[in-house]
Design an enzyme around this catalytic site. Structure first.
Site, PDB file in Angstrom:
ATOM      1  N   ASP A 190       0.868  -1.182   0.000  1.00 58.46           N
ATOM      2  CA  ASP A 190       0.000   0.000   0.000  1.00 58.46           C
ATOM      3  C   ASP A 190       0.901   1.228   0.000  1.00 58.46           C
ATOM      4  O   ASP A 190       2.133   1.092  -0.059  1.00 58.46           O
ATOM      5  CB  ASP A 190      -0.955  -0.022   1.216  1.00 58.46           C
ATOM      6  CG  ASP A 190      -2.314   0.599   0.866  1.00 58.46           C
ATOM      7  OD1 ASP A 190      -2.335   1.774   0.453  1.00 58.46           O
ATOM      8  OD2 ASP A 190      -3.338  -0.088   0.999  1.00 58.46           O
ATOM      9  N   HIS A 261      -2.936   3.129  -4.675  1.00 60.09           N
ATOM     10  CA  HIS A 261      -2.253   2.743  -3.427  1.00 60.09           C
ATOM     11  C   HIS A 261      -0.832   2.251  -3.729  1.00 60.09           C
ATOM     12  O   HIS A 261      -0.398   1.220  -3.206  1.00 60.09           O
ATOM     13  CB  HIS A 261      -3.057   1.672  -2.682  1.00 60.09           C
ATOM     14  CG  HIS A 261      -4.328   2.207  -2.069  1.00 60.09           C
ATOM     15  ND1 HIS A 261      -4.325   3.066  -0.998  1.00 60.09           N
ATOM     16  CD2 HIS A 261      -5.636   2.016  -2.392  1.00 60.09           C
ATOM     17  CE1 HIS A 261      -5.576   3.377  -0.665  1.00 60.09           C
ATOM     18  NE2 HIS A 261      -6.388   2.755  -1.506  1.00 60.09           N
ATOM     19  N   GLU A 342      -9.829   2.633  -5.207  1.00 61.56           N
ATOM     20  CA  GLU A 342      -9.420   4.007  -4.912  1.00 61.56           C
ATOM     21  C   GLU A 342      -8.210   4.455  -5.738  1.00 61.56           C
ATOM     22  O   GLU A 342      -7.178   4.820  -5.179  1.00 61.56           O
ATOM     23  CB  GLU A 342      -9.099   4.129  -3.413  1.00 61.56           C
ATOM     24  CG  GLU A 342     -10.281   3.790  -2.533  1.00 61.56           C
ATOM     25  CD  GLU A 342     -10.001   3.873  -1.039  1.00 61.56           C
ATOM     26  OE1 GLU A 342     -10.892   4.302  -0.303  1.00 61.56           O
ATOM     27  OE2 GLU A 342      -8.885   3.499  -0.597  1.00 61.56           O
TER      28      GLU A 342
HETATM   29  C1  TNX Z   1     -10.795   1.917   2.251  1.00 63.10           C
HETATM   30  S1  TNX Z   1     -11.538  -0.944   1.641  1.00 63.10           S
HETATM   31  C2  TNX Z   1      -9.713   1.240   1.735  1.00 63.10           C
HETATM   32  C3  TNX Z   1      -8.482   1.107   2.540  1.00 63.10           C
HETATM   33  C4  TNX Z   1      -8.613   1.821   3.853  1.00 63.10           C
HETATM   34  C5  TNX Z   1      -9.995   1.557   4.430  1.00 63.10           C
HETATM   35  C6  TNX Z   1     -10.219   2.099   5.804  1.00 63.10           C
HETATM   36  C7  TNX Z   1     -10.558  -0.580   0.492  1.00 63.10           C
HETATM   37  C8  TNX Z   1     -10.575  -1.459  -0.664  1.00 63.10           C
HETATM   38  N1  TNX Z   1      -9.769   0.515   0.580  1.00 63.10           N
HETATM   39  O1  TNX Z   1      -7.382   1.580   1.799  1.00 63.10           O
HETATM   40  O2  TNX Z   1      -7.631   1.357   4.705  1.00 63.10           O
HETATM   41  O3  TNX Z   1     -10.935   2.135   3.562  1.00 63.10           O
HETATM   42  O4  TNX Z   1     -11.419   1.617   6.354  1.00 63.10           O
END
Ligand code: TNX
Length: 638
Positions: A190, A261, A342
């Site tokens: 990440d 990420h 994301e």
């Molecule tokens: C969203 S869940 C994210 C993570 C974060 C999390 C915190 C997901 C696929 N991505 O990068 O750590 O929220 O709850």
């Protein structure tokens, strides 16, 4: 007559006593309790013929030794006084991992349809053992038939935001085992750290595995701790973990995040970015070391960052394919998770290479470019016999042909993917994000969200929206543990327990067996098992709910305390007064600090402190000059 009656009562009480002892989580498909019990003693022999069952026997023996200080002989044949493990050569339901467990005067037989089934039988046997050490290991006569409802029963662990060394990962796997879960999703990369050694690209862990510091407190934080923070697993360690998990019938799914990420990978190899010369932006409280240097950096704060893998350069794909080839060689599992969540499109929008790719491939926009990215990687994985799993964003711009979808932004992505006949793992934030708090009185920093155990227990992985044709694409569910605010092992335990027990029942037990009241009864016993295992579990289940209302004649406020639990009492402690048991609302007329606790016997289970500050209006009659909207009149009434 009286004697017969009392004999009858005694018998009844004893049977009731035995069935009382049987408090298994997750609830098995069927349990029949007999009269009598078998005692495991030094003379009991574990009998197992096959290599795999002998392995299971050794693991059970290790458990007995660690928890009860008892070690048994393991033999090929059973005599009298045995625990016999056997796995049938003809398989009733190969995908079900069913087992049966029978306890009689002579011993205990566990018969699995598969080796995993036999192993689950042992996990059930563990729950038939006493919750205290130092007492006879007496087990009631019982016949249990059991098999899981879902084939994917998972827990995830983020080791990027905070790193947990090998012994802890083993412990985590042990916990999965005790809850009959079978998938460990290992979030290895990440923005805040790359945690898996890749021989071809050593800088991934040398540079990408270390950050200059971490923000303090909840995002955006109050500063930076300026402590170099890092860690990674060598390939040898990865193999060790995979071996450990395989022995325990757990499949490890590695996750290598892309295209978003990716800050840690980019810090190691800036050419992976669309803009290698642009400095990394650390949006809040960068460390001193980062302020005083230029270039790409591993992130020090949490969130979503724009510097993602460049989709325009072929070299990005060659790099990722090399990485995945090393990953594939380490993980025998059929699955590789490639993230996909994301991933902001801002860089791709201004990157000439990405724009050229969009044109060349006839793509509509950057979302289709993301889909191109995932599909290209998927093709590589499929060619090596692996299945790609991605977070639900991989639906955007078109799903890769064979990908499995992990639905985290609620259930919608999972529903859509199942309708498109793709396999789905449900992990909705609403029910199974174990980074959310499980108490309203949380006093440590957590990410936000409130997901008490009741909510986890209520989860049904198959959404109502799906008909029987499409619901079979729901392979199961998983709870996620993101570790932005989980720095140490005791916090890991505090966040996962007891919610993991609820998850295990959601995934293993038949819907018809799910019953919150009955689960609560067994949960109380499970707490004792947690004590036996020395895990640091949350006591939120015993939280006392506090409400404040004005007194009828407006001279103060009344504090009401209530607990849903009936097995203890509420205690109130006010300044300069002895703690007293709470019976009825307390009237307060001035500022005060009050402690409220839930007690069982003379043990305090949970305790919270409330600081109540009075001002001139506290508890007074309020006159509202403008009438509130009728839909929002306030409590109670205007
Ligand atoms: C969203 S869940 C994210 C993570 C974060 C999390 C915190 C997901 C696929 N991505 O990068 O750590 O929220 O709850």
């Amino acid at each position: 007559m009286r004697n017969i009656l009392s004999l009858f009562t005694l018998l009844f009480l004893t049977v009731a006593g035995w069935s009382q002892q049987i408090q298994i989580i997750p609830q098995p498909v069927s349990i029949q309790v007999g009269k009598g019990s078998f005692r495991i003693s030094k003379k009991t022999v574990i009998a197992a013929k096959d290599e795999a069952d002998r392995k299971t026997a050794q693991l059970f023996n290790a458990y007995l030794k660690q928890v009860y200080g008892l070690e048994l002989d393991i033999d090929h044949q059973e005599g009298k006084n045995y625990i016999r493990l056997s796995t049938k050569k003809f398989i009733k339901a190969p995908d079900k991992d069913a087992y049966s467990l029978t306890v009689t005067a002579d011993g205990i037989s566990i018969d699995g349809d598969t080796y995993a089934g036999t192993f689950y039988g042992i996990q059930t046997l563990i729950q038939l053992l006493p919750v205290h050490a130092g007492v006879p290991l007496t087990i009631p006569f019982v016949t249990i038939e059991d098999y899981p409802q879902f084939s994917y029963r998972g827990m995830h662990l983020d080791v990027s935001r905070h790193f947990f060394p090998v012994p802890f990962i083993k412990k985590y796997i042990d916990y999965l085992v005790l809850h009959k879960l079978n998938f460990f999703h290992w979030h290895l990369t990440d923005d805040q750290g790359w945690r898996i050694e890749i021989k071809k690209y050593p800088r991934l862990t040398e540079a990408g595995g270390v950050r200059n510091g971490t923000i303090i407190g909840r995002y955006p934080g109050t500063g930076n701790d300026n402590l170099r923070y890092g860690g990674f697993y060598t390939q040898e360690e990865i193999k060790e973990i995979v071996h450990y998990a395989t022995d325990r019938h757990i499949t490890v799914v590695p996750e290598i995040e892309m295209p978003g990420h990716a800050s840690a990978a980019i810090a190691a190899y800036p050419r992976l970015s669309c803009f290698p010369d642009e400095e990394t932006i650390i949006p809040s409280h960068p460390s001193e070391a980062s302020k005083n240097s230029t270039g790409k950096k591993v992130q020090e704060t949490w969130g979503v960052f724009e510097d993602v893998f460049c989709a325009g350069k072929d070299s990005t794909f060659f790099f990722l394919q090399d990485v995945l080839d090393e990953v594939i060689a380490l993980f025998p599992s059929s699955y590789v998770h490639i993230g996909g969540d994301e991933s902001p499109k801002a860089n791709w929008k201004r990157c000439p290479n990405c724009q050229a790719r969009i044109k060349q491939e006839g793509l509509k926009d950057e979302h289709e470019l993301q889909s191109y990215f995932i599909q290209r990687i998927e093709k590589h994985l499929n060619a090596k016999g692996k299945i790609a799993i991605g977070w639900d964003e991989i639906l955007e711009g078109g799903l890769a042909p064979n990908a499995w979808v992990m639905s985290w932004r609620g259930e919608a992505g999972g529903i859509e993917a199942a309708k498109q006949k793709h396999n789905v793992i449900m992990t909705p934030g609403s029910h199974v994000y174990f980074d959310h708090s499980q108490t309203r009185n949380e006093d440590s920093v957590v990410i936000g969200g409130y997901t008490p155990i009741e909510k986890v227990y209520s989860y049904q992985p198959i959404p109502k929206e799906l008909d029987s044709v499409h619901s079979k694409y729901i392979m199961g569910a998983q709870a996620n543990l993101w570790t932005e605010y989980i720095k140490n092992w005791s916090k890991v335990e505090y966040m996962i327990f007891p919610r993991m027990s609820a998850l295990s029942e959601v995934l293993w037990s038949p819907g018809s067996k799910k019953n919150w009241k009955d689960f609560e009864r067994r949960l109380t016993q499970q707490f004792k098992r947690y004590d036996l295992w020395r895990v640091n579990y949350s006591k939120a289940y015993y939280d006392v709910d506090i409400s404040l209302l004005p007194t009828p004649n407006n001279y103060g406020i009344q504090l009401k305390a209530a607990s849903k639990r009936k097995d203890g009492s509420i205690q109130i402690q006010r300044k300069n007064l002895k703690p007293t048991r709470y019976y009825k609302p307390i009237i307060l007329t001035k500022s005060e600090t009050i402690s409220v606790s839930y007690n069982k016997g003379n043990q305090t289970i949970t305790k919270s402190k409330f600081i109540l500050n009075f001002n001139k209006t506290t508890g007074k009659k309020a006159i509202i000059s403008t009438a509130p909207n009728e839909r929002y009149p306030g409590q109670p009434g205007a």
